[in-house]
Write an enzyme that holds these catalytic residues in place. Structure first.
Site, PDB file in Angstrom:
ATOM      1  N   ARG A 144     -37.236  12.495 -32.276  1.00 62.40           N
ATOM      2  CA  ARG A 144     -35.689  12.760 -32.504  1.00 62.40           C
ATOM      3  C   ARG A 144     -35.691  14.437 -33.029  1.00 62.40           C
ATOM      4  O   ARG A 144     -34.863  14.935 -32.607  1.00 62.40           O
ATOM      5  CB  ARG A 144     -35.344  11.971 -33.387  1.00 62.40           C
ATOM      6  CG  ARG A 144     -33.936  12.192 -33.962  1.00 62.40           C
ATOM      7  CD  ARG A 144     -33.389  11.305 -35.076  1.00 62.40           C
ATOM      8  NE  ARG A 144     -32.197  11.789 -35.669  1.00 62.40           N
ATOM      9  CZ  ARG A 144     -30.984  11.116 -35.634  1.00 62.40           C
ATOM     10  NH1 ARG A 144     -31.266  10.077 -35.053  1.00 62.40           N
ATOM     11  NH2 ARG A 144     -30.091  11.450 -36.179  1.00 62.40           N
ATOM     12  N   CYS A 181     -33.618  15.145 -39.802  1.00 62.49           N
ATOM     13  CA  CYS A 181     -34.194  13.787 -40.096  1.00 62.49           C
ATOM     14  C   CYS A 181     -33.649  12.688 -40.631  1.00 62.49           C
ATOM     15  O   CYS A 181     -34.062  11.874 -40.997  1.00 62.49           O
ATOM     16  CB  CYS A 181     -35.331  14.286 -40.914  1.00 62.49           C
ATOM     17  SG  CYS A 181     -36.464  15.710 -40.583  1.00 62.49           S
TER      18      CYS A 181
END
Length: 298
Positions: free
Chosen positions: A243, A197
């Site tokens: 992502r 993250c």
């Protein structure tokens, strides 16, 4: 005067006449340059080379372009600022700058410099000009890195929530995945939540770029622009979710080394593209709303 020159002049305002500067004004400008150059070099070296601060050069260039575009139109409003306000604010900014420069706290040094430059601009131009230039002024603040502790406090709960939802989605699709604390387990591989993250730290970059697009594209329709600004953070969170999914899948199919190498940077590029394309798509789909809020005019 030629027709082209007349068209280049801001509507409703005469062409600006730039007065000669007094000795005190020149000394103030020289002092600003002396403060700004070493700090900006440090910011470029330690912040602009990272994913979190990589937007800095772009923001600086586009912010200066905005000032170059808008200053001539507000130059007639120029009045020297209040000496009392300057005497109260400038010493505080300079003291903070000095302490931060000595201690090496670049985050505080950057914003102390920014405050000192604003006070100097107020001294030379006055409050009316600064109010008219509010967006370029706020926008240029994005060139300085925010304190890491503040970013961590804001993003840590989002990182945990994004990783949990990514794990839940991939588990529902049949992947051998689970999470424990700050670690995501996919097959025989472990992936740290902080690493997966990390792109959430670039939420500031995405916010800056999207704000520039909204201001340039919809400045005249401020109600619609304000609504579009509210979508920036959700878009950044969604892009970071994509992502994380990419990094987990790359780790599963190609190994941990692949996910931490070129693919990590590639996932960051995908995140940025997803964010920008999403704001473009929302803007296009919201055309009826834009026209309604703009009373039929864009």
């Amino acid at each position: 005067m030629s027709t082209a020159a007349q068209l280049d002049r801001p509507r409703g305002r005469p062409a600006p006449r730039l007065p000669s500067l007094s000795l005190s004004a020149w000394l103030l400008l020289i002092g600003c340059v002396a403060l700004a150059v070493p700090t900006m070099l440090t910011v470029a070296r330690f912040s602009w080379s990272t994913e979190q601060g990589g937007h800095g050069p772009l923001v600086l260039a586009t912010g200066l372009w905005l000032l170059w575009r808008e200053v001539p139109g507000v130059w007639p409003l120029r009045r020297p600022g209040s000496a009392v306000v300057i005497a109260l604010l400038l010493p505080v900014c300079l003291l903070l700058y000095l302490v931060a420069h000595i201690t090496g706290i670049i985050e505080i040094e950057g914003f102390a410099l920014y405050g000192a430059l604003l006070v100097a601009a107020y001294a030379l131009l006055g409050g009316a000009v600064l109010r008219e230039l509010w967006f370029p002024i706020v926008y240029l603040g994005f060139i300085f890195p925010p304190p890491d502790q503040v970013v961590a406090v804001i993003t840590q709960p989002l990182k945990i929530a994004i990783s949990e939802q990514a794990v839940n989605l991939l588990y529902a699709l049949g992947y051998p995945i689970g999470s424990s604390g700050v670690t995501i387990q996919i097959a025989q591989y472990d992936l740290l939540v902080a690493a997966a993250c990390a792109g959430l730290n670039s939420i500031i970059s995405l916010t800056a770029i999207c704000l520039f697009y909204i201001y340039v594209r919809h400045q005249a329709n401020w109600r619609y622009a304000a609504l579009l600004m509210l979508t920036i953070v959700p878009i950044a969170i969604f892009a970071n979710f994509i992502r994380v999914i990419l990094l987990i899948l790359i780790t599963y199919y190609f190994g941990d080394a692949a996910a931490q190498g070129f693919a990590h940077d590639f996932a960051g590029l995908v995140m940025f593209l997803v964010s920008v394309l999403t704001i473009f798509a929302i803007d296009a789909l919201a055309t009826p709303l834009r026209r309604a809020l703009g009373n039929g005019h864009d």
